[in-house]
Design a protein around this motif. Structure first.
Motif, PDB file in Angstrom:
ATOM      1  N   UNK A  62       0.823  -1.215   0.000  1.00 57.15           N
ATOM      2  CA  UNK A  62       0.000   0.000   0.000  1.00 57.15           C
ATOM      3  C   UNK A  62       0.855   1.263   0.000  1.00 57.15           C
ATOM      4  N   UNK A  63       2.018   1.171   0.636  1.00 60.09           N
ATOM      5  CA  UNK A  63       2.867   2.355   0.769  1.00 60.09           C
ATOM      6  C   UNK A  63       3.447   2.835  -0.554  1.00 60.09           C
ATOM      7  N   UNK A  64       3.425   1.992  -1.581  1.00 58.18           N
ATOM      8  CA  UNK A  64       4.052   2.367  -2.851  1.00 58.18           C
ATOM      9  C   UNK A  64       3.079   2.327  -4.023  1.00 58.18           C
ATOM     10  N   UNK A  65       1.848   1.947  -3.792  1.00 58.65           N
ATOM     11  CA  UNK A  65       0.885   1.863  -4.894  1.00 58.65           C
ATOM     12  C   UNK A  65       0.767   3.198  -5.607  1.00 58.65           C
ATOM     13  N   UNK A  66       0.759   3.119  -6.911  1.00 61.23           N
ATOM     14  CA  UNK A  66       0.648   4.316  -7.724  1.00 61.23           C
ATOM     15  C   UNK A  66       1.981   4.914  -8.121  1.00 61.23           C
ATOM     16  N   UNK A  67       3.058   4.503  -7.459  1.00 60.96           N
ATOM     17  CA  UNK A  67       4.380   5.071  -7.762  1.00 60.96           C
ATOM     18  C   UNK A  67       5.359   4.029  -8.263  1.00 60.96           C
ATOM     19  N   UNK A  68       5.006   2.782  -8.100  1.00 64.54           N
ATOM     20  CA  UNK A  68       5.948   1.713  -8.444  1.00 64.54           C
ATOM     21  C   UNK A  68       5.286   0.740  -9.397  1.00 64.54           C
ATOM     22  N   UNK A  69       6.054   0.313 -10.384  1.00 60.90           N
ATOM     23  CA  UNK A  69       5.590  -0.692 -11.331  1.00 60.90           C
ATOM     24  C   UNK A  69       6.646  -1.791 -11.408  1.00 60.90           C
ATOM     25  N   UNK A  70       6.197  -3.022 -11.212  1.00 61.28           N
ATOM     26  CA  UNK A  70       7.081  -4.174 -11.358  1.00 61.28           C
ATOM     27  C   UNK A  70       6.767  -4.843 -12.685  1.00 61.28           C
ATOM     28  N   UNK A  71       7.802  -5.296 -13.367  1.00 59.84           N
ATOM     29  CA  UNK A  71       7.584  -5.908 -14.671  1.00 59.84           C
ATOM     30  C   UNK A  71       8.659  -6.940 -14.954  1.00 59.84           C
ATOM     31  N   UNK A  72       8.353  -7.820 -15.883  1.00 63.07           N
ATOM     32  CA  UNK A  72       9.320  -8.837 -16.266  1.00 63.07           C
ATOM     33  C   UNK A  72       9.578  -8.733 -17.763  1.00 63.07           C
ATOM     34  N   UNK A  73      10.842  -8.747 -18.123  1.00 61.74           N
ATOM     35  CA  UNK A  73      11.242  -8.770 -19.522  1.00 61.74           C
ATOM     36  C   UNK A  73      11.548 -10.218 -19.861  1.00 61.74           C
ATOM     37  N   UNK A  74      10.664 -10.839 -20.626  1.00 68.59           N
ATOM     38  CA  UNK A  74      10.833 -12.263 -20.919  1.00 68.59           C
ATOM     39  C   UNK A  74      12.009 -12.533 -21.846  1.00 68.59           C
ATOM     40  N   UNK A  75      12.399 -11.536 -22.607  1.00 71.81           N
ATOM     41  CA  UNK A  75      13.541 -11.718 -23.501  1.00 71.81           C
ATOM     42  C   UNK A  75      14.847 -11.657 -22.725  1.00 71.81           C
ATOM     43  N   UNK A  76      14.959 -10.656 -21.876  1.00 71.17           N
ATOM     44  CA  UNK A  76      16.183 -10.466 -21.102  1.00 71.17           C
ATOM     45  C   UNK A  76      16.192 -11.278 -19.815  1.00 71.17           C
ATOM     46  N   UNK A  77      15.056 -11.864 -19.467  1.00 71.56           N
ATOM     47  CA  UNK A  77      14.947 -12.638 -18.228  1.00 71.56           C
ATOM     48  C   UNK A  77      15.302 -11.792 -17.012  1.00 71.56           C
ATOM     49  N   UNK A  78      14.790 -10.592 -17.006  1.00 69.93           N
ATOM     50  CA  UNK A  78      15.010  -9.706 -15.865  1.00 69.93           C
ATOM     51  C   UNK A  78      13.668  -9.265 -15.288  1.00 69.93           C
ATOM     52  N   UNK A  79      13.697  -8.852 -14.040  1.00 69.70           N
ATOM     53  CA  UNK A  79      12.534  -8.257 -13.392  1.00 69.70           C
ATOM     54  C   UNK A  79      12.928  -6.850 -12.990  1.00 69.70           C
ATOM     55  N   UNK A  80      12.135  -5.894 -13.390  1.00 74.43           N
ATOM     56  CA  UNK A  80      12.448  -4.497 -13.124  1.00 74.43           C
ATOM     57  C   UNK A  80      11.457  -3.906 -12.139  1.00 74.43           C
ATOM     58  N   UNK A  81      11.942  -2.923 -11.398  1.00 70.61           N
ATOM     59  CA  UNK A  81      11.095  -2.159 -10.477  1.00 70.61           C
ATOM     60  C   UNK A  81      11.286  -0.690 -10.826  1.00 70.61           C
ATOM     61  N   UNK A  82      10.253  -0.093 -11.363  1.00 70.09           N
ATOM     62  CA  UNK A  82      10.287   1.314 -11.740  1.00 70.09           C
ATOM     63  C   UNK A  82       9.671   2.121 -10.615  1.00 70.09           C
TER      64      UNK A  82
END
Length: 128
Positions: A62-82
Motif C-alpha cells: 500500500x505504501x508504494x501503490x501508484x508510484x511503483x511498477x514491477x515488470x518482467x522482460x521475458x527476452x532479457x529474463x530480468x525483473x524491473x522495479x520502476x
C-alpha cells in the motif's frame, strides 16, 4: 543455488525516478515469484512488490501503490522495479528475492519468510 543480482540503485533527487533490475545469470526463473524488498537500518525488511513469472500477476504494498511498477522482460529474463516520484522515505537497501511459485495467488508468497533466494541488495538514496 540461484544467484540474484540487483542493479540500478544510486542517488536520486526527490520527485525523480529510477529503475532497478534483477537478474539471475544463467537461470530463466520461470514459474517463480520474484519480489522486491527494502530495508533501512534499524527497521524490518519490508516487501515492496512481487510478480509471478508464471502469469504476470503482481502485488504492491500500500505504501508504494501508484508510484511503483514491477515488470518482467521475458527476452532479457530480468525483473524491473520502476519507482516514480521518489521520496526521501524511499531511501533504503533494495533486495531482489525469489521463490518457486507454489500457489496461484502470488500474494500468498509475497513475504520474506517464503523467499528461497536473495540478492545482496542495491542502495537507493533519495536526497537533494
Amino acid at each position: 543455488q540461484v544467484r540474484l543480482v540487483e542493479s540500478g540503485g544510486g542517488l536520486v533527487q526527490p520527485g525523480g525516478s529510477l529503475r532497478l533490475s534483477c537478474v539471475a545469470p544463467g537461470y530463466p526463473l520461470d514459474y517463480y515469484v520474484i519480489a522486491w524488498f527494502r530495508q533501512v537500518p534499524g527497521r524490518e525488511r519490508e516487501v515492496v512488490s512481487c510478480i509471478s513469472t508464471t502469469d504476470g500477476a503482481t502485488y504492491y504494498a500500500d505504501s508504494v501503490k501508484g508510484r511503483i511498477v514491477i515488470s518482467r522482460d521475458n527476452t532479457e529474463k530480468t525483473v524491473a522495479l520502476q519507482i516514480s516520484s521518489v521520496k526521501p522515505e524511499d531511501t533504503a537497501l533494495y533486495y531482489c528475492a525469489a521463490s518457486v511459485q507454489v500457489d496461484t495467488d502470488v500474494t500468498s508468497q509475497c513475504n520474506a519468510r517464503d523467499m528461497d533466494y536473495w540478492g545482496k541488495g542495491t542502495q537507493v538514496t533519495v536526497s537533494s
